[in-house]
Design a protein around this motif. Structure first.
Motif, PDB file in Angstrom:
ATOM      1  N   ALA A 123       0.845  -1.200   0.000  1.00 21.18           N
ATOM      2  CA  ALA A 123       0.000   0.000   0.000  1.00 21.18           C
ATOM      3  C   ALA A 123       0.880   1.250   0.000  1.00 21.18           C
ATOM      4  O   ALA A 123       0.601   2.214  -0.742  1.00 21.18           O
ATOM      5  N   ASP A 124       1.957   1.190   0.810  1.00 19.55           N
ATOM      6  CA  ASP A 124       2.879   2.333   0.835  1.00 19.55           C
ATOM      7  C   ASP A 124       3.509   2.523  -0.537  1.00 19.55           C
ATOM      8  O   ASP A 124       3.615   3.656  -1.035  1.00 19.55           O
ATOM      9  N   LEU A 125       3.931   1.398  -1.158  1.00 18.17           N
ATOM     10  CA  LEU A 125       4.546   1.487  -2.490  1.00 18.17           C
ATOM     11  C   LEU A 125       3.557   2.010  -3.522  1.00 18.17           C
ATOM     12  O   LEU A 125       3.927   2.779  -4.421  1.00 18.17           O
ATOM     13  N   GLN A 126       2.280   1.587  -3.409  1.00 14.75           N
ATOM     14  CA  GLN A 126       1.254   2.086  -4.340  1.00 14.75           C
ATOM     15  C   GLN A 126       1.100   3.597  -4.193  1.00 14.75           C
ATOM     16  O   GLN A 126       0.988   4.316  -5.185  1.00 14.75           O
ATOM     17  N   LYS A 127       1.116   4.057  -2.935  1.00 13.61           N
ATOM     18  CA  LYS A 127       1.002   5.516  -2.712  1.00 13.61           C
ATOM     19  C   LYS A 127       2.200   6.231  -3.308  1.00 13.61           C
ATOM     20  O   LYS A 127       2.061   7.255  -3.985  1.00 13.61           O
ATOM     21  N   VAL A 128       3.407   5.658  -3.055  1.00 13.48           N
ATOM     22  CA  VAL A 128       4.620   6.262  -3.599  1.00 13.48           C
ATOM     23  C   VAL A 128       4.559   6.255  -5.122  1.00 13.48           C
ATOM     24  O   VAL A 128       4.873   7.255  -5.790  1.00 13.48           O
ATOM     25  N   ARG A 131       2.117   8.837  -6.342  1.00 11.89           N
ATOM     26  CA  ARG A 131       2.707  10.159  -6.211  1.00 11.89           C
ATOM     27  C   ARG A 131       3.761  10.367  -7.297  1.00 11.89           C
ATOM     28  O   ARG A 131       3.815  11.402  -7.954  1.00 11.89           O
ATOM     29  N   TYR A 132       4.604   9.339  -7.510  1.00  7.37           N
ATOM     30  CA  TYR A 132       5.633   9.406  -8.539  1.00  7.37           C
ATOM     31  C   TYR A 132       5.000   9.589  -9.913  1.00  7.37           C
ATOM     32  O   TYR A 132       5.452  10.393 -10.716  1.00  7.37           O
ATOM     33  N   GLN A 138       2.993  15.338 -14.249  1.00  7.18           N
ATOM     34  CA  GLN A 138       3.081  16.797 -14.204  1.00  7.18           C
ATOM     35  C   GLN A 138       4.363  17.255 -14.900  1.00  7.18           C
ATOM     36  O   GLN A 138       4.351  18.182 -15.705  1.00  7.18           O
ATOM     37  N   GLU A 139       5.490  16.565 -14.603  1.00  8.52           N
ATOM     38  CA  GLU A 139       6.746  16.909 -15.250  1.00  8.52           C
ATOM     39  C   GLU A 139       6.650  16.708 -16.761  1.00  8.52           C
ATOM     40  O   GLU A 139       7.133  17.526 -17.552  1.00  8.52           O
ATOM     41  N   SER A 140       5.996  15.586 -17.147  1.00  7.81           N
ATOM     42  CA  SER A 140       5.829  15.293 -18.578  1.00  7.81           C
ATOM     43  C   SER A 140       5.020  16.387 -19.244  1.00  7.81           C
ATOM     44  O   SER A 140       5.349  16.826 -20.361  1.00  7.81           O
ATOM     45  N   ARG A 141       3.987  16.833 -18.602  1.00  5.86           N
ATOM     46  CA  ARG A 141       3.144  17.900 -19.168  1.00  5.86           C
ATOM     47  C   ARG A 141       3.959  19.194 -19.306  1.00  5.86           C
ATOM     48  O   ARG A 141       3.858  19.912 -20.321  1.00  5.86           O
ATOM     49  N   GLN A 142       4.746  19.473 -18.251  1.00  3.11           N
ATOM     50  CA  GLN A 142       5.573  20.690 -18.310  1.00  3.11           C
ATOM     51  C   GLN A 142       6.598  20.575 -19.441  1.00  3.11           C
ATOM     52  O   GLN A 142       6.801  21.530 -20.207  1.00  3.11           O
ATOM     53  N   LEU A 143       7.237  19.380 -19.544  1.00  2.00           N
ATOM     54  CA  LEU A 143       8.223  19.193 -20.598  1.00  2.00           C
ATOM     55  C   LEU A 143       7.572  19.282 -21.972  1.00  2.00           C
ATOM     56  O   LEU A 143       8.128  19.901 -22.902  1.00  2.00           O
ATOM     57  N   LYS A 144       6.368  18.676 -22.112  1.00  2.00           N
ATOM     58  CA  LYS A 144       5.645  18.717 -23.387  1.00  2.00           C
ATOM     59  C   LYS A 144       5.306  20.168 -23.717  1.00  2.00           C
ATOM     60  O   LYS A 144       5.449  20.619 -24.865  1.00  2.00           O
ATOM     61  N   SER A 145       4.887  20.837 -22.694  1.00  2.00           N
ATOM     62  CA  SER A 145       4.535  22.239 -22.880  1.00  2.00           C
ATOM     63  C   SER A 145       5.779  23.017 -23.314  1.00  2.00           C
ATOM     64  O   SER A 145       5.736  23.843 -24.239  1.00  2.00           O
ATOM     65  N   GLN A 146       6.911  22.764 -22.642  1.00  2.00           N
ATOM     66  CA  GLN A 146       8.162  23.429 -23.007  1.00  2.00           C
ATOM     67  C   GLN A 146       8.576  23.047 -24.432  1.00  2.00           C
ATOM     68  O   GLN A 146       8.988  23.906 -25.236  1.00  2.00           O
ATOM     69  N   ILE A 147       8.458  21.721 -24.720  1.00  2.00           N
ATOM     70  CA  ILE A 147       8.824  21.239 -26.056  1.00  2.00           C
ATOM     71  C   ILE A 147       7.918  21.900 -27.095  1.00  2.00           C
ATOM     72  O   ILE A 147       8.394  22.371 -28.143  1.00  2.00           O
ATOM     73  N   ASP A 148       6.617  21.935 -26.811  1.00  2.00           N
ATOM     74  CA  ASP A 148       5.673  22.565 -27.746  1.00  2.00           C
ATOM     75  C   ASP A 148       6.057  24.029 -27.946  1.00  2.00           C
ATOM     76  O   ASP A 148       6.016  24.565 -29.085  1.00  2.00           O
TER      77      ASP A 148
END
Length: 162
Positions: A123-128, A131-132, A138-148
């Protein structure tokens, strides 16, 4: 001898005979109760002999019964010994099974504890992981946004160059 002398002798002997007869009657009268008592004693002795014989037969019967009871007692004593060995064997098996059950219960409790630990860790690993994943998304969206944005700049620069 004269008749008078013989007559005196006869009278004297008759007196002696009479005295002896009286002594004999007295002795007989003394003997009769003794003889009656002897007969009673003889009858009592016969009765006692019969009773003694009966008692000897009873003693023999009792000895036979005693021997039979001792034989039965020995038999049951042997049976009890055999059964005691069987009981001891069963008690040993019960103890072994009880020990095995206890060991398995302990192992089960340990497994259950490990399982619960693993469930908590999972359960802890699922939460981690969630979150990951969210952070990565979120990072992917930011990078995509930056790439775009970079692609758009690059496209605009290419249009300007042309």
């Amino acid at each position: 001898k004269t008749i008078v002398e013989e007559d005196a002798t006869i009278k004297s002997r008759n007196a002696e005979i009479q005295s002896l007869k009286e002594q004999l009657n007295k002795a007989l009268s003394d003997i009769i109760p003794i003889q009656d008592e002897l007969e009673v004693c003889h009858e009592e002795r016969k009765t006692h002999l019969v009773l003694i014989h009966e008692q000897k037969e009873q003693i023999a019967e009792l000895r036979n019964k005693h021997t039979e009871l001792v034989r039965h007692a020995n038999h049951w004593e042997n049976e009890v010994s055999v059964k005691q060995i069987e009981i001891d064997d069963l008690n040993s098996k019960i103890q072994s099974l009880t020990d095995e059950v206890k060991r398995r219960q302990d192992a089960h409790m340990e497994q259950e504890s490990r399982h619960n630990d693993l469930k908590r860790n999972f359960a802890d690993l699922q939460k981690v992981a969630q979150r990951y994943k969210e952070e990565h998304l979120q990072e992917s969206r930011q990078l995509k946004s930056q790439i775009d944005g970079e692609v758009a700049k690059s496209s605009a620069l290419q249009e300007n160059v042309v």
